[in-house]
Motif scaffolding. Structure first.
Motif, PDB file in Angstrom:
ATOM      1  N   ARG A 237      60.721  38.231  65.694  1.00  0.00           N
ATOM      2  CA  ARG A 237      61.215  37.129  64.878  1.00  0.00           C
ATOM      3  C   ARG A 237      60.092  36.277  64.284  1.00  0.00           C
ATOM      4  O   ARG A 237      60.306  35.546  63.322  1.00  0.00           O
ATOM      5  CB  ARG A 237      62.151  36.245  65.707  1.00  0.00           C
ATOM      6  CG  ARG A 237      63.366  37.011  66.236  1.00  0.00           C
ATOM      7  CD  ARG A 237      64.332  36.134  67.014  1.00  0.00           C
ATOM      8  NE  ARG A 237      65.003  35.202  66.119  1.00  0.00           N
ATOM      9  CZ  ARG A 237      64.794  33.902  66.109  1.00  0.00           C
ATOM     10  NH1 ARG A 237      63.903  33.372  66.944  1.00  0.00           N
ATOM     11  NH2 ARG A 237      65.447  33.114  65.286  1.00  0.00           N
ATOM     12  N   PHE A 238      58.895  36.393  64.830  1.00  0.00           N
ATOM     13  CA  PHE A 238      57.776  35.577  64.362  1.00  0.00           C
ATOM     14  C   PHE A 238      56.885  36.312  63.368  1.00  0.00           C
ATOM     15  O   PHE A 238      55.983  35.719  62.787  1.00  0.00           O
ATOM     16  CB  PHE A 238      56.915  35.138  65.553  1.00  0.00           C
ATOM     17  CG  PHE A 238      56.312  36.292  66.314  1.00  0.00           C
ATOM     18  CD1 PHE A 238      55.050  36.755  66.013  1.00  0.00           C
ATOM     19  CD2 PHE A 238      57.025  36.916  67.324  1.00  0.00           C
ATOM     20  CE1 PHE A 238      54.500  37.827  66.709  1.00  0.00           C
ATOM     21  CE2 PHE A 238      56.486  37.980  68.028  1.00  0.00           C
ATOM     22  CZ  PHE A 238      55.217  38.437  67.717  1.00  0.00           C
ATOM     23  N   CYS A 239      57.116  37.594  63.159  1.00  0.00           N
ATOM     24  CA  CYS A 239      56.182  38.434  62.414  1.00  0.00           C
ATOM     25  C   CYS A 239      56.537  38.477  60.931  1.00  0.00           C
ATOM     26  O   CYS A 239      57.715  38.473  60.556  1.00  0.00           O
ATOM     27  CB  CYS A 239      56.188  39.843  63.002  1.00  0.00           C
ATOM     28  SG  CYS A 239      54.965  40.933  62.250  1.00  0.00           S
ATOM     29  N   THR A 240      55.507  38.555  60.078  1.00  0.00           N
ATOM     30  CA  THR A 240      55.726  38.607  58.628  1.00  0.00           C
ATOM     31  C   THR A 240      55.734  40.028  58.077  1.00  0.00           C
ATOM     32  O   THR A 240      55.872  40.214  56.868  1.00  0.00           O
ATOM     33  CB  THR A 240      54.633  37.810  57.887  1.00  0.00           C
ATOM     34  OG1 THR A 240      53.363  38.450  58.071  1.00  0.00           O
ATOM     35  CG2 THR A 240      54.562  36.374  58.384  1.00  0.00           C
ATOM     36  N   SER A 241      55.599  41.040  58.938  1.00  0.00           N
ATOM     37  CA  SER A 241      55.431  42.403  58.431  1.00  0.00           C
ATOM     38  C   SER A 241      56.668  42.922  57.710  1.00  0.00           C
ATOM     39  O   SER A 241      56.575  43.838  56.895  1.00  0.00           O
ATOM     40  CB  SER A 241      55.047  43.354  59.567  1.00  0.00           C
ATOM     41  OG  SER A 241      56.096  43.471  60.499  1.00  0.00           O
ATOM     42  N   ARG A 242      57.842  42.345  57.993  1.00  0.00           N
ATOM     43  CA  ARG A 242      59.060  42.802  57.324  1.00  0.00           C
ATOM     44  C   ARG A 242      59.660  41.718  56.426  1.00  0.00           C
ATOM     45  O   ARG A 242      60.823  41.791  56.040  1.00  0.00           O
ATOM     46  CB  ARG A 242      60.081  43.257  58.377  1.00  0.00           C
ATOM     47  CG  ARG A 242      59.574  44.425  59.203  1.00  0.00           C
ATOM     48  CD  ARG A 242      60.551  44.883  60.260  1.00  0.00           C
ATOM     49  NE  ARG A 242      61.774  45.417  59.685  1.00  0.00           N
ATOM     50  CZ  ARG A 242      62.719  46.023  60.409  1.00  0.00           C
ATOM     51  NH1 ARG A 242      62.557  46.173  61.714  1.00  0.00           N
ATOM     52  NH2 ARG A 242      63.807  46.478  59.830  1.00  0.00           N
ATOM     53  N   LEU A 243      58.845  40.741  56.080  1.00  0.00           N
ATOM     54  CA  LEU A 243      59.337  39.617  55.290  1.00  0.00           C
ATOM     55  C   LEU A 243      59.861  40.061  53.927  1.00  0.00           C
ATOM     56  O   LEU A 243      60.836  39.512  53.405  1.00  0.00           O
ATOM     57  CB  LEU A 243      58.210  38.595  55.139  1.00  0.00           C
ATOM     58  CG  LEU A 243      58.542  37.210  54.594  1.00  0.00           C
ATOM     59  CD1 LEU A 243      57.577  36.191  55.183  1.00  0.00           C
ATOM     60  CD2 LEU A 243      58.442  37.164  53.077  1.00  0.00           C
ATOM     61  N   ALA A 244      59.239  41.086  53.332  1.00  0.00           N
ATOM     62  CA  ALA A 244      59.646  41.533  51.993  1.00  0.00           C
ATOM     63  C   ALA A 244      61.080  42.032  51.956  1.00  0.00           C
ATOM     64  O   ALA A 244      61.711  42.040  50.891  1.00  0.00           O
ATOM     65  CB  ALA A 244      58.703  42.630  51.506  1.00  0.00           C
ATOM     66  N   GLU A 245      61.607  42.440  53.112  1.00  0.00           N
ATOM     67  CA  GLU A 245      62.986  42.920  53.134  1.00  0.00           C
ATOM     68  C   GLU A 245      63.958  41.830  52.698  1.00  0.00           C
ATOM     69  O   GLU A 245      65.002  42.115  52.112  1.00  0.00           O
ATOM     70  CB  GLU A 245      63.341  43.430  54.528  1.00  0.00           C
ATOM     71  CG  GLU A 245      62.570  44.677  54.931  1.00  0.00           C
ATOM     72  CD  GLU A 245      62.933  45.166  56.319  1.00  0.00           C
ATOM     73  OE1 GLU A 245      63.874  44.598  56.924  1.00  0.00           O
ATOM     74  OE2 GLU A 245      62.278  46.110  56.800  1.00  0.00           O
TER      75      GLU A 245
END
Length: 470
Positions: A237-245
């Motif tokens: 929940r804290f990670c930006t790796s899937r933010l583009a989704e």
């Protein structure tokens, strides 16, 4: 028709997170992709130019070519379109770092040539979400903004211009890029073919000499940034790796195709002076076969590796750790918390903490140093859970020599954690422009986010650090 791919100098806070010396990999990658698509490409990288250096400042330092020299060099270039890398450090820098003068230099060199400001987000570092209107639809801004991953979209843009057609996007648009499909291309092993790695090594040598921060991962002047995969299949929940989704770009975890991966590593092994790959994957060991293919390639090329973003302990086997002992200087693991309830319930990482201890024990048997990443101050974290984290960090240090790195929870814009904190009124007002200092310098969230007060979190972190120093 020539496209100029531009990596400006950086303006970086002394308490930054991630790896500013390695941001150029994104520009190198998009240049290789455009070249493979038949487009004439030139690279204008501040880290490869004569005089590229590191100048420590207070609190912001400059990396790359001296800005005035960089802008003068841009004005000598000739191109039909320019792509400027909008890296996460520039997004957070005061006054947009060096973007304004960079745009001005490009327009002076080639009036009328379109400028695309692009994230070129290949992963490996935190993505910092932002308001697109800040960069386009203004006199001193870019003509177009391309968000997240963008090689395929940039190739289509350049090919349209080469055919004499109108660009595929309306001027002033902020466009979400098209993600590359799996497996990712390796460009026939030629990703670095047109990169002056000797010049890059000279920059790294000066950066290593002048950078006051400890060189934890034993970076050398022969170190090269590298990606063997992109994205992540987990949903922390804290990670930006899937933010583009959240913006419609569906990507997920994707490996570089195996034969091309081996060819690229082999080609780097033949480059004079190259001795180490700084692997910026978010989830380097998520697939055992792909991970071991990378280890095979590095061993065959006599290259060392580093995995600064942390490997999943629950995907590491004893034989893997035995191989890593001959390839890396330090094993980076990310338990994030010492309380399994926090790992599962609050952060959504779902990693068995027992696997972290097994990996630390296996590394100790092979005299492989270990660093462990922990975060304290999770919204909803109880006092008991915070104390469990500090206790586990101290025990793993005492029993296995695993050095704990304890930071404070910082919700990055666009993540699920950020939205939760905003809904609960836990974020400061105003929000910081630069989030990096909050990881080390003190809790960002308001008192009451977790059961302990912010002052207590600082006290616990500092007491652990003092114990480790002793």
């Amino acid at each position: 028709m020539r496209v100029l791919v531009v990596q400006p100098p950086l303006f970086v806070h002394r308490e930054h997170i991630d790896y500013p010396a390695f941001v150029s990999l994104a520009a190198w990658t998009v240049a290789a992709h455009l070249r493979a698509a038949g487009i004439d490409v030139e690279l204008a990288d501040a880290f490869l130019m004569d005089g590229a250096d590191f100048h420590a400042g207070e609190p912001y330092s400059t990396l790359g070519s001296p800005p005035e020299k960089f802008w003068a060099e841009l004005q000598r270039r000739r191109f039909a379109a320019a792509v400027v890398h909008l890296d996460p450090f520039t997004v957070q820098a005061p006054d947009d770092g060096w973007l304004g003068p960079t745009f001005a230099a490009l327009r002076a060199a080639n009036p009328g040539a379109p400028i695309v400001l692009a994230d070129l987000h290949i992963g490996g570092m935190n993505y910092v979400d932002y308001d697109p209107s800040h960069y386009v639809n203004r006199p001193d801004g870019a003509d177009y903004l391309l968000r997240f991953e963008g090689e395929a979209s940039l190739a289509a843009f350049a090919q349209a211009l080469a055919r004499g057609e109108e660009p595929p996007w309306p001027r002033g648009a902020a466009v979400v890029g098209e993600a590359l499909a799996a497996p990712l291309p390796a460009y026939g092993g030629c990703l670095y073919e047109n990169v002056d790695l000797a010049a890059y090594g000279r920059f790294l040598a000066r950066w290593l000499e002048r950078n006051p921060r400890p060189n934890v991962f034993a970076v050398t002047a022969g170190t090269v940034p590298f990606k063997a995969s992109r994205g992540c299949c987990f949903a922390c929940r804290f990670c930006t790796s899937r933010l583009a989704e959240g913006y419609g770009q569906r990507a997920g975890w994707r490996p570089v195709e195996t034969e091309g991966l081996a060819a690229t590593v082999a080609a780097l092994g033949r480059r004079p002076g190259v001795d180490k790959l700084f692997v910026l994957d978010e989830a380097a060991n998520v697939a055992a076969a792909h991970f071991e293919a990378l280890l095979d390639a590095a061993e065959a090329a006599s290259l060392k590796l580093e995995f600064p973003n942390g490997l999943r302990a629950d995907r590491l086997t004893e034989p893997m750790i035995a191989r890593l002992a001959g390839l890396i200087s330090v094993l980076s693991l990310s338990p994030e918390s010492g309380a399994q309830s926090v790992v599962d319930r609050l952060m959504g990482k779902h990693q068995d903490l027992a696997a972290v201890e097994r990996a630390a024990a296996a590394a100790k048997r092979r005299a492989l140093p270990v660093v462990l990443h922990f975060l304290i101050g999770w919204p909803g974290e109880t006092k008991r859970e915070t104390v469990e984290t500090i206790a586990l960090a101290r025990r793993l240090w005492e029993e296995y020599g695993a050095e704990p790195w304890v930071q404070f929870v910082v919700p990055m814009p666009g993540t699920a954690l950020f939205e939760t904190c905003r809904a609960k009124g836990l974020l400061p007002d105003p929000l910081p422009r630069d989030y990096g200092p909050a990881f080390q310098g003190g809790p960002l969230l308001r008192d009451g986010a977790c059961e302990l007060k912010n002052a207590d979190l600082v006290r616990l972190r500092d007491a652990l650090a003092a114990a480790v120093r002793r």
